[in-house]
Write a protein that holds these residues in place. Sequence first.
Motif, PDB file in Angstrom:
ATOM      1  N   ILE A 224      -2.672   8.544   4.129  1.00 55.37           N
ATOM      2  CA  ILE A 224      -3.940   9.006   3.560  1.00 55.37           C
ATOM      3  C   ILE A 224      -4.811   7.801   3.202  1.00 55.37           C
ATOM      4  N   GLU A 225      -6.036   7.820   3.701  1.00 50.62           N
ATOM      5  CA  GLU A 225      -6.975   6.753   3.315  1.00 50.62           C
ATOM      6  C   GLU A 225      -7.778   7.233   2.112  1.00 50.62           C
ATOM      7  N   LEU A 226      -7.943   6.342   1.153  1.00 54.40           N
ATOM      8  CA  LEU A 226      -8.573   6.731  -0.115  1.00 54.40           C
ATOM      9  C   LEU A 226      -9.593   5.696  -0.555  1.00 54.40           C
ATOM     10  N   GLU A 227     -10.533   6.162  -1.359  1.00 51.83           N
ATOM     11  CA  GLU A 227     -11.420   5.230  -2.076  1.00 51.83           C
ATOM     12  C   GLU A 227     -11.216   5.508  -3.552  1.00 51.83           C
TER      13      GLU A 227
ATOM     14  N   GLU B 186      -2.635  17.792  -5.471  1.00 53.24           N
ATOM     15  CA  GLU B 186      -2.304  16.801  -6.503  1.00 53.24           C
ATOM     16  C   GLU B 186      -3.265  15.609  -6.434  1.00 53.24           C
ATOM     17  N   LEU B 187      -3.591  15.220  -5.199  1.00 53.54           N
ATOM     18  CA  LEU B 187      -4.450  14.034  -5.047  1.00 53.54           C
ATOM     19  C   LEU B 187      -5.837  14.236  -5.631  1.00 53.54           C
ATOM     20  N   VAL B 188      -6.392  15.456  -5.466  1.00 52.86           N
ATOM     21  CA  VAL B 188      -7.769  15.668  -5.967  1.00 52.86           C
ATOM     22  C   VAL B 188      -7.830  15.638  -7.495  1.00 52.86           C
TER      23      VAL B 188
ATOM     24  N   VAL C 218      -9.626   9.587  -7.119  1.00 54.18           N
ATOM     25  CA  VAL C 218      -9.831   9.022  -5.771  1.00 54.18           C
ATOM     26  C   VAL C 218     -10.627   9.995  -4.907  1.00 54.18           C
ATOM     27  N   THR C 219     -11.215   9.448  -3.835  1.00 52.46           N
ATOM     28  CA  THR C 219     -11.865  10.290  -2.822  1.00 52.46           C
ATOM     29  C   THR C 219     -11.069  10.109  -1.533  1.00 52.46           C
ATOM     30  N   ILE C 220     -10.730  11.231  -0.908  1.00 50.77           N
ATOM     31  CA  ILE C 220      -9.929  11.157   0.329  1.00 50.77           C
ATOM     32  C   ILE C 220     -10.877  10.976   1.509  1.00 50.77           C
TER      33      ILE C 220
ATOM     34  N   LYS D 130      -1.047   6.765  -6.570  1.00 52.85           N
ATOM     35  CA  LYS D 130       0.347   6.445  -6.176  1.00 52.85           C
ATOM     36  C   LYS D 130       1.312   6.886  -7.277  1.00 52.85           C
ATOM     37  N   LYS D 131       0.990   6.510  -8.524  1.00 55.43           N
ATOM     38  CA  LYS D 131       1.881   6.848  -9.647  1.00 55.43           C
ATOM     39  C   LYS D 131       2.042   8.349  -9.803  1.00 55.43           C
ATOM     40  N   GLU D 132       0.953   9.083  -9.661  1.00 59.41           N
ATOM     41  CA  GLU D 132       1.015  10.539  -9.828  1.00 59.41           C
ATOM     42  C   GLU D 132       1.887  11.173  -8.728  1.00 59.41           C
ATOM     43  N   LEU D 133       1.716  10.690  -7.512  1.00 58.96           N
ATOM     44  CA  LEU D 133       2.496  11.282  -6.404  1.00 58.96           C
ATOM     45  C   LEU D 133       3.980  10.930  -6.507  1.00 58.96           C
ATOM     46  N   GLU D 134       4.265   9.758  -7.066  1.00 53.78           N
ATOM     47  CA  GLU D 134       5.681   9.372  -7.232  1.00 53.78           C
ATOM     48  C   GLU D 134       6.429  10.311  -8.178  1.00 53.78           C
ATOM     49  N   LYS D 135       5.666  11.004  -9.056  1.00 52.95           N
ATOM     50  CA  LYS D 135       6.313  11.924 -10.012  1.00 52.95           C
ATOM     51  C   LYS D 135       6.727  13.243  -9.343  1.00 52.95           C
ATOM     52  N   MET D 136       6.198  13.516  -8.162  1.00 51.49           N
ATOM     53  CA  MET D 136       6.456  14.817  -7.524  1.00 51.49           C
ATOM     54  C   MET D 136       7.889  14.903  -7.002  1.00 51.49           C
ATOM     55  N   SER D 137       8.489  16.089  -7.150  1.00 48.31           N
ATOM     56  CA  SER D 137       9.892  16.266  -6.753  1.00 48.31           C
ATOM     57  C   SER D 137      10.063  16.061  -5.245  1.00 48.31           C
ATOM     58  N   TRP D 138       9.023  16.381  -4.455  1.00 50.88           N
ATOM     59  CA  TRP D 138       9.149  16.307  -3.004  1.00 50.88           C
ATOM     60  C   TRP D 138       8.839  14.926  -2.435  1.00 50.88           C
ATOM     61  N   SER D 139       8.357  13.986  -3.279  1.00 51.28           N
ATOM     62  CA  SER D 139       8.034  12.675  -2.699  1.00 51.28           C
ATOM     63  C   SER D 139       9.212  11.715  -2.890  1.00 51.28           C
ATOM     64  N   THR D 140       9.588  11.052  -1.810  1.00 44.42           N
ATOM     65  CA  THR D 140      10.734  10.141  -1.903  1.00 44.42           C
ATOM     66  C   THR D 140      10.281   8.683  -2.030  1.00 44.42           C
ATOM     67  N   LYS D 141       9.094   8.399  -1.483  1.00 50.76           N
ATOM     68  CA  LYS D 141       8.592   7.026  -1.568  1.00 50.76           C
ATOM     69  C   LYS D 141       7.080   7.043  -1.342  1.00 50.76           C
ATOM     70  N   VAL D 142       6.365   6.262  -2.126  1.00 49.78           N
ATOM     71  CA  VAL D 142       4.915   6.173  -1.895  1.00 49.78           C
ATOM     72  C   VAL D 142       4.580   4.683  -1.739  1.00 49.78           C
ATOM     73  N   GLU D 143       3.998   4.364  -0.598  1.00 52.49           N
ATOM     74  CA  GLU D 143       3.592   2.969  -0.359  1.00 52.49           C
ATOM     75  C   GLU D 143       2.078   2.898  -0.500  1.00 52.49           C
ATOM     76  N   SER D 144       1.608   1.850  -1.185  1.00 54.03           N
ATOM     77  CA  SER D 144       0.148   1.758  -1.285  1.00 54.03           C
ATOM     78  C   SER D 144      -0.351   0.615  -0.413  1.00 54.03           C
ATOM     79  N   GLN D 145      -1.494   0.823   0.202  1.00 59.34           N
ATOM     80  CA  GLN D 145      -2.190  -0.246   0.912  1.00 59.34           C
ATOM     81  C   GLN D 145      -3.526  -0.431   0.200  1.00 59.34           C
ATOM     82  N   LYS D 146      -4.370  -1.324   0.701  1.00 58.57           N
ATOM     83  CA  LYS D 146      -5.639  -1.607   0.036  1.00 58.57           C
ATOM     84  C   LYS D 146      -6.499  -0.341  -0.075  1.00 58.57           C
ATOM     85  N   ASN D 147      -6.559   0.392   1.051  1.00 60.08           N
ATOM     86  CA  ASN D 147      -7.451   1.562   1.059  1.00 60.08           C
ATOM     87  C   ASN D 147      -6.699   2.862   1.270  1.00 60.08           C
TER      88      ASN D 147
END
Length: 308
Positions: free
Chosen positions: A230-233, A276-278, A282-284, A240-257
């Motif tokens: 997912i590209e974000l602004e 969850e992202l909205v 951030v803006t997707i 990233k932190k919010e998605l890491e809390k989700m039961s279904w997420s095993t790993k979240v990697e962040s890049q610059k954008n």
Amino acid sequence: MLSVNNLKKSYGRLEVLKAIDFKVEEGKVFGFLGRNGAGKSTTMNIVSGLIDHNGGNVKIYGKELKDNKKDLMQYIGYLPENPVFYEYMSAEQYLKFIGNLSSYPTQKVKSRTNELLELVKLTDARNRKIGGFSRGMRQRLGLAVALYNHPKLLILDEPTSALDPEGRLEMVEMIENAKHEDMTVFLSSHILSDVERVCDEVSILHEGKILLNSSLEELQKSHLQPIFDIELEGDVQTAKKELEKMSWSTKVESQKNGISVYVSDFDLAKDALLKELVKTPVTITSYKIRKKTLEDIFIGMVSKNGDL
Ligand SMILES: Nc1ncnc2c1ncn2[C@@H]1O[C@H](COP(=O)(O)OP(=O)(O)OP(=O)(O)O)[C@@H](O)[C@H]1O
């Protein structure tokens, strides 16, 4: 059907197999994966009874191979990586030669030879000298030799490498047919898309050790879950932190954008992820689902354990 326990093999001081274990179940296609030099051919040569091992055991139908070689060889058909033939013979002559070696009656040699030439699509080339055959034709003739005595266990060393895409497809189809004829197939390959297409079970051999033994189905469930890119602004780190809390997420990697989200339950994640992202600041700007392949897993595993 085939069980390999604690198998060891060294050439001088070079330890090629360092106590490997795996099982090939009856009626399955088992894919043995590994980079060049991992020890695949060595294992296959041992299982085919061509070379000895230094430790551990190989059992076929529960019987120790080295004590029952003569009896067990009748169940095995082997296509080596580079099959060797009498180059001056034609395909037909060579297959008849194999039939005669097996002491088949003349009529049976004729009919089995015709049947196999048809099966491996060499009927039109039956009278041509093997010396002029392409790599694909040689592989197909090698397969016919391996199948001659109706083996129960078909061992294929890199059957699709060095073939063009059409030849690979034909070989994969022949392997699929072997499975339907109640044969068990033990094949090595580093062409992972072919393995993914045809194998039920896979094992990864790396520097003489087994890194993974699994059914492809299990692998697909546990490792082959797609990844969300997912590209974000905006505040990527909070998202990233919010998605890491989700039961279904095993790993979240962040890049610059953006972020890449690895998940354990694709359906759940697909429904929940954007919702969850909205909620985060951030803006997707783009959303893509990347399918992980066996190749991704293989590279991930051997690079973690080696020098890639
Ligand atoms: N007869 C031999 N004498 C000495 N070393 C050998 C012999 N056969 C194989 N080796 C070595 O054993 C290691 C494993 O070789 P093997 O052919 O089993 O690997 P592989 O996984 O089948 O690779 P490839 O896909 O390149 O054939 C390599 O380092 C190879 O050089």
